[in-house]
Design a protein around this motif. Structure first.
Motif, PDB file in Angstrom:
ATOM      1  N   ALA A  22     -40.449  17.522  38.748  1.00  0.00           N
ATOM      2  CA  ALA A  22     -39.988  18.021  37.460  1.00  0.00           C
ATOM      3  C   ALA A  22     -38.758  18.891  37.660  1.00  0.00           C
ATOM      4  O   ALA A  22     -38.480  19.365  38.754  1.00  0.00           O
ATOM      5  N   ASP A  52     -45.944  23.021  29.298  1.00  0.00           N
ATOM      6  CA  ASP A  52     -44.842  22.911  28.345  1.00  0.00           C
ATOM      7  C   ASP A  52     -43.918  24.108  28.512  1.00  0.00           C
ATOM      8  O   ASP A  52     -44.367  25.254  28.464  1.00  0.00           O
ATOM      9  N   GLN A  62     -39.180  20.978  28.324  1.00  0.00           N
ATOM     10  CA  GLN A  62     -39.807  19.878  29.043  1.00  0.00           C
ATOM     11  C   GLN A  62     -41.315  20.013  28.959  1.00  0.00           C
ATOM     12  O   GLN A  62     -41.847  21.090  28.737  1.00  0.00           O
ATOM     13  N   SER A  63     -41.982  18.886  29.133  1.00  0.00           N
ATOM     14  CA  SER A  63     -43.440  18.838  29.166  1.00  0.00           C
ATOM     15  C   SER A  63     -43.826  18.094  30.432  1.00  0.00           C
ATOM     16  O   SER A  63     -43.433  16.946  30.632  1.00  0.00           O
TER      17      SER A  63
END
Length: 71
Positions: A22, A52, A62-63
């Motif tokens: 991520a 989250d 972003q999640s």
């Protein structure tokens, strides 16, 4: 091994590789854990969980889905 140490080790094995994929969290943002997908009602069964990230203004940045199965 103590249960708390075992849980921390399991978290490190399952979550940290996912977080590496991520985008890094932004300084000043707020990160919350969301349980469930927002569609299915929560029950005594397991539910997907997400990290989250929100900006200070409340915009979703972003999640990140957390693993739902043991690898």
């Amino acid at each position: 091994m103590k249960p708390s140490v075992r849980a921390a080790a399991l978290c490190a094995i399952l979550v940290f590789p996912l977080l590496a994929a991520a985008a890094p969290f932004t300084n000043g943002s707020v990160v919350v854990v969301r349980v469930g997908d927002g569609v299915t009602a929560l029950s005594g069964n397991s539910a997907p969980a997400f990290l989250d990230e929100y900006s200070p203004a409340g915009t979703l940045i972003q999640s990140i889905p957390l693993p739902t199965a043991v690898a």
